[in-house]
Enzyme design. Structure first.
Site, PDB file in Angstrom:
ATOM      1  N   LYS A 229       0.491  -3.486  -2.104  1.00  0.00           N
ATOM      2  CA  LYS A 229       0.408  -3.317  -0.645  1.00  0.00           C
ATOM      3  C   LYS A 229      -1.043  -3.127  -0.189  1.00  0.00           C
ATOM      4  O   LYS A 229      -1.486  -3.762   0.755  1.00  0.00           O
ATOM      5  CB  LYS A 229       1.238  -2.094  -0.192  1.00  0.00           C
ATOM      6  CG  LYS A 229       2.713  -2.173  -0.550  1.00  0.00           C
ATOM      7  CD  LYS A 229       3.503  -0.992   0.009  1.00  0.00           C
ATOM      8  CE  LYS A 229       3.110   0.360  -0.536  1.00  0.00           C
ATOM      9  NZ  LYS A 229       3.462   0.575  -1.967  1.00  0.00           N
TER      10      LYS A 229
ATOM     11  N   ARG B 105       8.122   5.464   5.022  1.00  0.00           N
ATOM     12  CA  ARG B 105       8.690   5.641   3.693  1.00  0.00           C
ATOM     13  C   ARG B 105      10.067   6.295   3.746  1.00  0.00           C
ATOM     14  O   ARG B 105      10.690   6.492   2.711  1.00  0.00           O
ATOM     15  CB  ARG B 105       7.775   6.520   2.850  1.00  0.00           C
ATOM     16  CG  ARG B 105       6.850   5.738   1.901  1.00  0.00           C
ATOM     17  CD  ARG B 105       5.989   6.771   1.214  1.00  0.00           C
ATOM     18  NE  ARG B 105       5.415   6.418  -0.038  1.00  0.00           N
ATOM     19  CZ  ARG B 105       4.162   5.998  -0.213  1.00  0.00           C
ATOM     20  NH1 ARG B 105       3.400   5.749   0.826  1.00  0.00           N
ATOM     21  NH2 ARG B 105       3.692   5.797  -1.417  1.00  0.00           N
TER      22      ARG B 105
ATOM     23  N   ARG C 277      -4.769   0.431 -13.348  1.00  0.00           N
ATOM     24  CA  ARG C 277      -5.638   0.851 -12.242  1.00  0.00           C
ATOM     25  C   ARG C 277      -6.381   2.139 -12.616  1.00  0.00           C
ATOM     26  O   ARG C 277      -7.578   2.275 -12.374  1.00  0.00           O
ATOM     27  CB  ARG C 277      -4.769   1.088 -10.996  1.00  0.00           C
ATOM     28  CG  ARG C 277      -5.495   1.657  -9.803  1.00  0.00           C
ATOM     29  CD  ARG C 277      -4.684   1.470  -8.536  1.00  0.00           C
ATOM     30  NE  ARG C 277      -3.658   2.489  -8.351  1.00  0.00           N
ATOM     31  CZ  ARG C 277      -2.727   2.457  -7.394  1.00  0.00           C
ATOM     32  NH1 ARG C 277      -2.686   1.441  -6.556  1.00  0.00           N
ATOM     33  NH2 ARG C 277      -1.847   3.419  -7.269  1.00  0.00           N
TER      34      ARG C 277
ATOM     35  N   ARG D 226      -6.996   8.494  -9.443  1.00  0.00           N
ATOM     36  CA  ARG D 226      -6.018   9.183  -8.600  1.00  0.00           C
ATOM     37  C   ARG D 226      -5.205  10.162  -9.443  1.00  0.00           C
ATOM     38  O   ARG D 226      -4.708   9.798 -10.508  1.00  0.00           O
ATOM     39  CB  ARG D 226      -5.071   8.170  -7.958  1.00  0.00           C
ATOM     40  CG  ARG D 226      -5.635   7.528  -6.709  1.00  0.00           C
ATOM     41  CD  ARG D 226      -4.721   6.468  -6.144  1.00  0.00           C
ATOM     42  NE  ARG D 226      -3.362   6.943  -5.880  1.00  0.00           N
ATOM     43  CZ  ARG D 226      -2.481   6.277  -5.132  1.00  0.00           C
ATOM     44  NH1 ARG D 226      -2.833   5.123  -4.587  1.00  0.00           N
ATOM     45  NH2 ARG D 226      -1.273   6.747  -4.948  1.00  0.00           N
TER      46      ARG D 226
ATOM     47  N   ARG E 133       7.302   9.110  -8.341  1.00  0.00           N
ATOM     48  CA  ARG E 133       7.011   8.214  -7.210  1.00  0.00           C
ATOM     49  C   ARG E 133       8.020   7.071  -7.144  1.00  0.00           C
ATOM     50  O   ARG E 133       8.448   6.685  -6.054  1.00  0.00           O
ATOM     51  CB  ARG E 133       5.581   7.665  -7.330  1.00  0.00           C
ATOM     52  CG  ARG E 133       4.529   8.709  -6.956  1.00  0.00           C
ATOM     53  CD  ARG E 133       3.170   8.378  -7.527  1.00  0.00           C
ATOM     54  NE  ARG E 133       2.566   7.219  -6.899  1.00  0.00           N
ATOM     55  CZ  ARG E 133       1.532   6.550  -7.417  1.00  0.00           C
ATOM     56  NH1 ARG E 133       1.004   6.921  -8.564  1.00  0.00           N
ATOM     57  NH2 ARG E 133       1.030   5.519  -6.785  1.00  0.00           N
TER      58      ARG E 133
HETATM   59  P1  AMP Z   1       0.148   5.818  -1.613  1.00  0.00           P
HETATM   60  O1  AMP Z   1      -1.341   5.757  -1.596  1.00  0.00           O
HETATM   61  O2  AMP Z   1       0.770   5.040  -0.492  1.00  0.00           O
HETATM   62  O3  AMP Z   1       0.733   5.473  -2.954  1.00  0.00           O
HETATM   63  O4  AMP Z   1       0.551   7.346  -1.320  1.00  0.00           O
HETATM   64  C1  AMP Z   1       0.161   8.378  -2.209  1.00  0.00           C
HETATM   65  C2  AMP Z   1       0.983   9.631  -1.942  1.00  0.00           C
HETATM   66  O5  AMP Z   1       0.768  10.099  -0.612  1.00  0.00           O
HETATM   67  C3  AMP Z   1       2.489   9.442  -2.044  1.00  0.00           C
HETATM   68  O6  AMP Z   1       2.965   9.554  -3.372  1.00  0.00           O
HETATM   69  C4  AMP Z   1       2.978  10.605  -1.158  1.00  0.00           C
HETATM   70  O7  AMP Z   1       2.851  11.850  -1.825  1.00  0.00           O
HETATM   71  C5  AMP Z   1       1.971  10.586  -0.030  1.00  0.00           C
HETATM   72  N1  AMP Z   1       2.376   9.662   1.059  1.00  0.00           N
HETATM   73  C6  AMP Z   1       1.725   8.525   1.456  1.00  0.00           C
HETATM   74  N2  AMP Z   1       2.355   7.945   2.490  1.00  0.00           N
HETATM   75  C7  AMP Z   1       3.443   8.717   2.759  1.00  0.00           C
HETATM   76  C8  AMP Z   1       4.506   8.634   3.691  1.00  0.00           C
HETATM   77  N3  AMP Z   1       4.579   7.637   4.584  1.00  0.00           N
HETATM   78  N4  AMP Z   1       5.456   9.614   3.658  1.00  0.00           N
HETATM   79  C9  AMP Z   1       5.395  10.638   2.787  1.00  0.00           C
HETATM   80  N5  AMP Z   1       4.427  10.766   1.865  1.00  0.00           N
HETATM   81  C10 AMP Z   1       3.453   9.819   1.840  1.00  0.00           C
END
Ligand code: AMP
Length: 202
Positions: A13, A88, A127, A139, A150
């Site tokens: 994404k 999400r 990554r 990360r 996740r």
């Molecule tokens: P990402 O970079 O999109 O993989 O997001 C990393 C982490 O941020 C996720 O595992 C969640 O803990 C939090 N997070 C990101 N976007 C959301 C969302 N829309 N709703 C809830 N938690 C989020």
């Protein structure tokens, strides 16, 4: 044009959103990036979400909806929004619909990037290794344990959005397994109306 990129962690994404920013002048709204920025800034909210993020769980709807609302209010004059990692949950999806409607805007497409789990794990582990080799920060949630959570969070809370947007006639599936350029071309075909959800669902 406003679009959602939907898919599990590691589906590509962020990569594809970056390309759309370059090619179409769109604005990427990644709640993951916003939350990571908040935690390094040491704000109260940032501190509150750090442990939740590291464990691989979702932060509360209230927090991420607030972050998105702030961005929708302040970013103007561009080729549209790419929602990356948001919504999400179904509550987030409803909130996004309402926020856009309030601004007289609509959602034009929801693109689901389909990738099998084995590949997701390989990509995320890769990554982390790449970042470490390049001397960049890894990360905290890019490890096997958090990744398991996740993925579970994705299947439990986010994958229902596939049905939700399909029912609205907005969903188009794109094969996220191929090379990044091929995925980019497929997304371009969707956005240029070459592939439409209506035709796919017919
Ligand atoms: P990402 O970079 O999109 O993989 O997001 C990393 C982490 O941020 C996720 O595992 C969640 O803990 C939090 N997070 C990101 N976007 C959301 C969302 N829309 N709703 C809830 N938690 C989020």
């Amino acid at each position: 044009m406003n679009i959602i990129l939907l898919g599990p962690p590691g589906a590509g994404k962020g990569t594809q959103a970056g390309r759309l920013v370059e090619t179409r002048g769109m604005v990427q709204l990644s709640t993951g990036d916003m939350l990571r920025a908040a935690r390094t800034s040491g704000t109260e909210m940032g501190n509150r979400v750090a442990a939740v993020m590291d464990a691989g769980q979702l932060v509360t709807d209230e927090i991420v909806i607030g972050l998105i609302e702030e961005q929708l209010d302040t970013r103007t004059g561009h080729g549209g929004f790419i929602f990356d990692g948001f919504p999400r949950t179904l509550a987030q999806a409803d909130a996004l619909g309402e926020l856009l409607a309030r601004k007289g805007q609509a959602l034009d497409a929801v693109i689901e990037l389909e990738v099998v789990d084995d590949v997701l794990v390989d990509r995320i582990v890769g990554r982390a290794a790449e970042a470490a080799a390049a001397g960049q920060p890894v990360r905290a949630d890019d490890n096997a344990e958090s990744l398991k959570v996740r993925l579970l969070e994705y299947y439990k809370k986010t994958s229902p959005l596939i049905g939700y947007y399909h029912a609205k006639g907005a969903l188009t599936k794109v094969d996220g397994l191929g090379p990044m350029d091929a995925v980019e071309d497929e997304i371009a075909a969707v956005l240029d109306g070459v592939r439409t959800p209506a035709r796919e669902n017919a």
